[in-house]
Design a protein around this motif. Sequence first.
Motif: not given
Length: 289
Positions: A44-48, A240-241, A246-248, A287-288
């Motif tokens: 997984t990868l999350t960028i903020g 979460s939007l 877990r995603k988006g 975004y994940t």
Amino acid sequence: MIDRAVGRVRCASLVGVSALLLVAAPSLAQSSGQAPPPPENDDTLTIGAGVGYMPSYEGSDDYVLIPAAAVRGKVAGHNFYSRGTQFYFDAIPEGPGNSLDISLGPVAAVRLNRTRRIKDPQVRALGKLDTAIEVGAFAGIAKTGVITSDYDTLSFRVAYLRDVTDTHDSYVLSPTIEYGTPLSPTTYVGLSLSAERVGDGYARTYFGVTPAGAAASGLPAYTPDGGWKNVSVGLLGSVSLSGDLRKGWALFAVGNYSKLLGDFKRSPVVSVAGNSNQWLGAIGIGYTF
């Protein structure tokens, strides 16, 4: 009701200039218990990214707006994440379905305190400081399913960093306790408590005033000793939007309060030109994948 396959929630946080700004984006891992088998690939990868409002230097009572970014992910079971200008890599792979996670690995940091954005004229007269590069290690333990549900996480971590650029030629030791829980599949909240202990070199570089500096700035000369520098408490929330943490896309908001202690609170750059009470806030989007 939250599906058990959602698993435990962790937060990735960003500490901005002077390790003060905390910006967070959540990610989730597989839980223990009777969850369905984990996917073959749980990378997984999350960028903020966001904006923060924080003191212009550590101990300042002048505040500035700064941009910020954060990253967190997992590859082949190895977690990695940024905390502002710090980057952590967990060398112990996390197995699927584990409710207890042991972490150990390297950490590196860039310290930008008083390298720019100094608004106070007396502190600015002391001169800008060089950027410090710090390297070290961290260790921690995290347990899922401890207080409110099967999905909350309580963790403890301690990190040790050492300056390798002779900017302050000293160390920073930082223990941290964190608790986080999902309130629903779309909402996450977290709390953190931390402290920092630093060496004499750090104290005198960032909080000392030399005789020459006193003559230039009008601040009294001051030679502090190392020790426990500050204690901090932080709060974060994320929504979460996409309907799934877990995603988006997700929105986040963070607040943090830090209190300087001892010789650091008594330093003229704090007691005369600044304030020992340090506040910050941040908002942003992540975004994940």
